[in-house]
Design an enzyme around this catalytic site. Structure first.
Site, PDB file in Angstrom:
ATOM      1  N   SER A 165      42.842  40.392  35.733  1.00  0.00           N
ATOM      2  CA  SER A 165      43.545  40.344  36.918  1.00  0.00           C
ATOM      3  C   SER A 165      45.037  41.267  36.762  1.00  0.00           C
ATOM      4  CB  SER A 165      43.911  38.864  37.551  1.00  0.00           C
ATOM      5  OG  SER A 165      44.823  38.825  38.707  1.00  0.00           O
ATOM      6  N   GLN A 167      47.149  41.405  38.886  1.00  0.00           N
ATOM      7  CA  GLN A 167      48.167  40.692  39.713  1.00  0.00           C
ATOM      8  C   GLN A 167      48.657  39.729  38.804  1.00  0.00           C
ATOM      9  OE1 GLN A 167      46.642  39.625  43.496  1.00  0.00           O
ATOM     10  NE2 GLN A 167      46.526  41.812  44.250  1.00  0.00           N
ATOM     11  N   ASP A 313      37.953  46.502  43.566  1.00  0.00           N
ATOM     12  CA  ASP A 313      38.234  46.755  45.190  1.00  0.00           C
ATOM     13  C   ASP A 313      37.277  47.917  45.817  1.00  0.00           C
ATOM     14  OD1 ASP A 313      40.248  45.239  45.190  1.00  0.00           O
ATOM     15  OD2 ASP A 313      41.918  46.623  44.852  1.00  0.00           O
ATOM     16  N   LYS A 340      38.439  37.070  47.465  1.00  0.00           N
ATOM     17  CA  LYS A 340      39.295  38.197  48.050  1.00  0.00           C
ATOM     18  C   LYS A 340      39.690  37.946  49.463  1.00  0.00           C
ATOM     19  CE  LYS A 340      39.626  40.979  44.540  1.00  0.00           C
ATOM     20  NZ  LYS A 340      41.076  41.483  44.177  1.00  0.00           N
ATOM     21  N   ARG A 386      38.521  46.322  53.588  1.00  0.00           N
ATOM     22  CA  ARG A 386      37.531  46.799  52.886  1.00  0.00           C
ATOM     23  C   ARG A 386      35.928  46.769  53.385  1.00  0.00           C
ATOM     24  NH1 ARG A 386      40.663  49.047  49.174  1.00  0.00           N
ATOM     25  NH2 ARG A 386      42.240  47.844  48.285  1.00  0.00           N
TER      26      ARG A 386
END
Length: 427
Positions: A165, A167, A313, A340, A386
């Site tokens: 990750s 993030q 993504d 997500k 998305r």
């Protein structure tokens, strides 16, 4: 807002993509912590990075946009953030919440990070655990937002990421700016490396495939000019649109080509896509280039670790390419998609089946039997940008119009997506 997209055999034009969200978030945060005023060129108007700006302003950072659209951020240094009046609203942006939590963990005041309903369902215990190890007090609600932080004196730690990750990695590294000693994050699978690039951090690979990224507490951040490249994740949808068309050519200028972001390009080429890169150059430590995509017959592939963290993504776009390809595509090791903005594996399976594709949902991925004709239908965005955009691209190969409900969510990352899709298809 519902959006109806009509089939189109040809695509043609220049695709001016939005700026890269991942780079933009980090540029704004680092500019806010710098010792002086920074400029950010090409900062995106999309909702997520605007949430970061809004939070920084609430923390006392002065941010102004000039007549040319350049942001001027008056950095307050590591010690200059002010306690906010009330909760900080991160909107739909997990990057805002997780990265800002790392910064706020080192502040001598209390703060609360909130978000919309979608963000409030995403797991935040993965940042709470390392921040608590560093000495911060972090309170969650059943592992989710709101995130309540009481900062204090942090200590450097060595932290092995339990899941790949960028993030979480960035959260811990930013907290390390405020910690005593050295903070090291160890990742077993590489993830997006924008934070370490932009901070100029040392990265050590230990020979076992593990990357050690270290930051020393108290490191000062110099003001600078940041230029944000165009978003590769946004480019993915038009790379698929150009590949599955019958004729035409799409040109995508100045797209960020950071190697930790472009695994999707490698996978799409492995499927047979005709994508070339022109005018490669580097700006601000980030490589970029102009992409040109032309129609090509695609075939199925198998995709799993170690590529998944660097195309997570882009999997919605990949699933559409797989549905339009000949043969079987297997996507595995992608359970992260279930947490997500929505459960993207379930959303993709549901929508692609509604369009006539053969999709088997697995606990950690999808099996897609390509080559079946897609049909017109009404599908849901699941309030996920998305998913909405992926279904818009899939509609180009359908036998009838496809209506996407709740399609306005595309503005989270790609304002103007629907207009641009119409412009290159003439539909």
């Amino acid at each position: 807002m519902n959006q109806t997209v009509y089939p189109a055999a040809s695509v043609l034009g220049v695709v001016e993509l939005p700026a890269d969200k991942s780079v933009a978030h980090r540029a704004a945060l680092l500019a806010a912590l710098a010792d002086g005023t920074s400029q950010i060129v090409n900062y995106p108007a999309s909702a997520d990075p605007q949430s970061t700006l809004a939070c920084l302003r609430r923390l006392g950072v002065r941010i102004e946009e000039d007549a040319e659209g350049i942001l001027h951020v008056e950095g307050v240094g590591l010690e200059g953030l002010r306690p906010p009046e009330g909760p900080l609203d991160c909107g739909n942006s997990g990057t805002t919440m997780r990265l800002l939590a790392g910064i706020l963990a080192g502040q001598p005041f209390e703060s609360t990070l909130t978000g919309d309903a979608s963000l409030s369902r995403r797991p935040m215990d993965r940042i709470a655990a390392p921040l608590r190890q560093m000495g911060a007090t972090v309170e969650l609600t059943d592992g989710h937002a709101p995130v309540r932080l009481r900062g204090g004196r942090l200590r450097g730690i060595e932290y092995v990421l339990p899941v790949p990750s960028a993030q979480v990695k960035s959260c811990v590294l930013l907290a390390g700016l405020f910690a005593e000693g050295t903070t090291t994050v160890i990742e077993t699978l590489p993830s997006r490396d924008h934070t370490e690039r932009m901070l100029g951090l040392d990265v050590f690979e230990d020979g076992t495939g593990r990357r050690h990224i270290s930051i020393h507490g108290g490191r000062r951040i110099a003001p600078r000019l940041w230029a944000v490249p165009r978003d590769f994740s946004a480019a993915a949808f038009f790379l698929v649109a150009g590949s599955i068309a019958s004729s035409g050519e799409l040109r995508l200028p100045a797209v960020g080509l950071n190697p930790s972001r472009t695994a999707f390009l490698d996978v799409l080429r492995a499927m047979g896509a005709d994508v070339t890169v022109e005018n490669e150059r580097t700006h601000g430590g980030e490589p970029l280039g102009d992409l040109v995509v032309r129609p090509a017959p695609l075939h199925g592939v198998t995709v799993g670790d170690p590529l998944i963290p660097n195309l997570i993504d882009e999997i919605p776009a990949l699933a559409v390419a797989a549905a339009c390809a000949e043969g079987r595509t297997v996507i595995r090791d992608a359970a992260e998609l279930r947490v997500k903005e929505t459960d993207r594996l379930a959303a993709l399976a549901t929508n692609l089946r509604a369009l006539g594709a053969a999709v088997e949902e697995q606990p950690d991925g999808l099996v897609i039997e390509g080559g079946r004709p897609l049909r017109g239908a009404t599908v849901e965005s699941f309030d996920d940008h998305r998913i909405a955009m992926a279904m818009g691209v899939a509609a180009l190969r359908a036998t009838g119009p496809v209506t996407i409900t709740g399609a306005a969510c595309a503005r989270v990352s790609f304002p103007g997506f629907w207009d641009l899709l119409r412009s290159v298809t003439g539909r």
